[in-house]
Design an enzyme around this catalytic site. Sequence first.
Site, PDB file in Angstrom:
ATOM      1  N   ASP A  72       0.831  -1.198   0.000  1.00  0.00           N
ATOM      2  CA  ASP A  72       0.000   0.000   0.000  1.00  0.00           C
ATOM      3  C   ASP A  72       0.868   1.251   0.000  1.00  0.00           C
ATOM      4  OD1 ASP A  72      -2.354   1.634   0.213  1.00  0.00           O
ATOM      5  OD2 ASP A  72      -1.951   1.848   2.356  1.00  0.00           O
ATOM      6  N   GLY A  88       1.544   6.401  -1.570  1.00  0.00           N
ATOM      7  CA  GLY A  88       1.680   6.581  -0.135  1.00  0.00           C
ATOM      8  C   GLY A  88       0.735   5.670   0.640  1.00  0.00           C
ATOM      9  N   SER A 130      -5.183   2.701  -0.723  1.00  0.00           N
ATOM     10  CA  SER A 130      -5.654   2.584  -2.113  1.00  0.00           C
ATOM     11  C   SER A 130      -5.587   1.149  -2.608  1.00  0.00           C
ATOM     12  CB  SER A 130      -4.845   3.510  -3.029  1.00  0.00           C
ATOM     13  OG  SER A 130      -3.454   3.283  -2.902  1.00  0.00           O
ATOM     14  N   GLU A 132      -5.087  -1.125  -7.841  1.00  0.00           N
ATOM     15  CA  GLU A 132      -3.805  -1.720  -7.452  1.00  0.00           C
ATOM     16  C   GLU A 132      -3.946  -3.198  -7.109  1.00  0.00           C
ATOM     17  OE1 GLU A 132      -2.255   0.786  -4.275  1.00  0.00           O
ATOM     18  OE2 GLU A 132      -3.041   2.522  -5.371  1.00  0.00           O
ATOM     19  N   ASN A 169       0.466  -7.745  -7.372  1.00  0.00           N
ATOM     20  CA  ASN A 169      -0.518  -8.001  -6.311  1.00  0.00           C
ATOM     21  C   ASN A 169      -1.511  -9.105  -6.647  1.00  0.00           C
ATOM     22  OD1 ASN A 169       0.576  -5.887  -4.778  1.00  0.00           O
ATOM     23  ND2 ASN A 169      -0.776  -4.368  -5.719  1.00  0.00           N
ATOM     24  N   HIS A 187      10.750 -10.990   5.623  1.00  0.00           N
ATOM     25  CA  HIS A 187      10.676 -12.325   5.017  1.00  0.00           C
ATOM     26  C   HIS A 187      11.142 -13.407   5.980  1.00  0.00           C
ATOM     27  CE1 HIS A 187      10.662 -10.762   0.574  1.00  0.00           C
ATOM     28  NE2 HIS A 187       9.552 -10.483   1.238  1.00  0.00           N
ATOM     29  N   THR A 188      11.323 -13.052   7.236  1.00  0.00           N
ATOM     30  CA  THR A 188      11.579 -14.049   8.268  1.00  0.00           C
ATOM     31  C   THR A 188      10.324 -14.874   8.562  1.00  0.00           C
ATOM     32  OG1 THR A 188      12.360 -14.374  10.535  1.00  0.00           O
ATOM     33  CG2 THR A 188      11.051 -12.427  10.145  1.00  0.00           C
ATOM     34  N   ASP A 224      11.699 -18.299   5.048  1.00  0.00           N
ATOM     35  CA  ASP A 224      12.805 -18.424   6.005  1.00  0.00           C
ATOM     36  C   ASP A 224      12.944 -19.890   6.403  1.00  0.00           C
ATOM     37  OD1 ASP A 224      14.805 -17.951   7.804  1.00  0.00           O
ATOM     38  OD2 ASP A 224      13.587 -16.845   9.239  1.00  0.00           O
ATOM     39  N   SER A 272      12.920 -21.718  10.009  1.00  0.00           N
ATOM     40  CA  SER A 272      12.381 -20.800  11.031  1.00  0.00           C
ATOM     41  C   SER A 272      11.142 -20.130  10.447  1.00  0.00           C
ATOM     42  CB  SER A 272      13.425 -19.760  11.437  1.00  0.00           C
ATOM     43  OG  SER A 272      12.898 -18.867  12.407  1.00  0.00           O
ATOM     44  N   ASP A 290      12.316 -13.384  13.611  1.00  0.00           N
ATOM     45  CA  ASP A 290      13.650 -13.323  14.218  1.00  0.00           C
ATOM     46  C   ASP A 290      14.667 -12.923  13.158  1.00  0.00           C
ATOM     47  OD1 ASP A 290      13.887 -15.578  12.624  1.00  0.00           O
ATOM     48  OD2 ASP A 290      13.906 -17.005  14.301  1.00  0.00           O
TER      49      ASP A 290
END
Length: 328
Positions: free
Chosen positions: A68, A73, A77, A86, A92, A191-192, A243, A246, A251
Amino acid sequence: MKKSNSFYGYSLILALFMLFLVARSQLTTDFYKTTCPNLLTIVRKVVQNAIKTEMRMAASLIRLHFHDCFVNGCDASILLDLSDGEKFALPNLNSVRGFEVVDNIKSSVENACSGVVSCADIIAIAARDSVLLSGGPTWKVLLGRRDGLVANQSGANNGLPSPFETLDIIIKKFADVGLNVKDVVSLSGAHTIGLARCALFSNRLFNFSGTGNPDSTLETNMLSDLQNLCPVNGDGNKTAVLDRNSTDLFDNHYFQNLLNGKGLLGSDQILFSSDEAKTTTQSLVQSYSTNSALFFADFLNSMINMGNISPLTGSNGEIRKNCRVVNS
């Protein structure tokens, strides 16, 4: 001299007035203190239930905030149900999730304080809660955003960082919205947790960049597992964990994986392994891999920075009644 003093006084008053306007337009942590005092409790409860139902939802809500803010900004939206919106942009489509959770939060909030809280602020709070409930840091969310009246599909197609892009392009896209290299690395650390579809990383598995071979930076055991999961001409919608080893804990293990060639997306691994990383992102990856407190501190600052990208405030935009459509 009198004329000069008068001019100086007028200029000073004008400057103070402008500062007052700027101060009023800034976001604050207590924006809804009197108008919706139980807002944070309401959001937390819905997010908590959503994550209990599906752990992956935590990552999805963080990503929703990211996607978003990078387009027009942080104005919600991305939530608008428009054929040219969007939501249906290539980065997306069949990818961004969590819309129903936002709907549920909005419904609960409206029952408590109707017409007060923006969908944009709901996304920001939900993202923070998703980090915290997954074991990550917490922070006070700046509030007072208003909702946008239009969506920007071309902006989403062109402005969102892609897992297939080079590091210099990704850094530039962050810079275009006012974020820096530290933000690139720390926010990638989200992306952990979460999953990614085969379609987003299968280019690394067999014929990387037309070489006829897999991406040489991908660790061999992980490569073998991914080749079995995502064969040539296989189902691009199958998912793998971002990850490895994990999966659901927020983390610094993601950065440890990058040091060992176990980044899932190309845009993950290049933070450590690309030539350009040596002078830009590699040292941060190394620091975060051994210092989770540093990663957490930088991550929450970067989330605050991202949440400050071009918010609509004051009388700009609106407070949507339904997050999926502009008010009639």
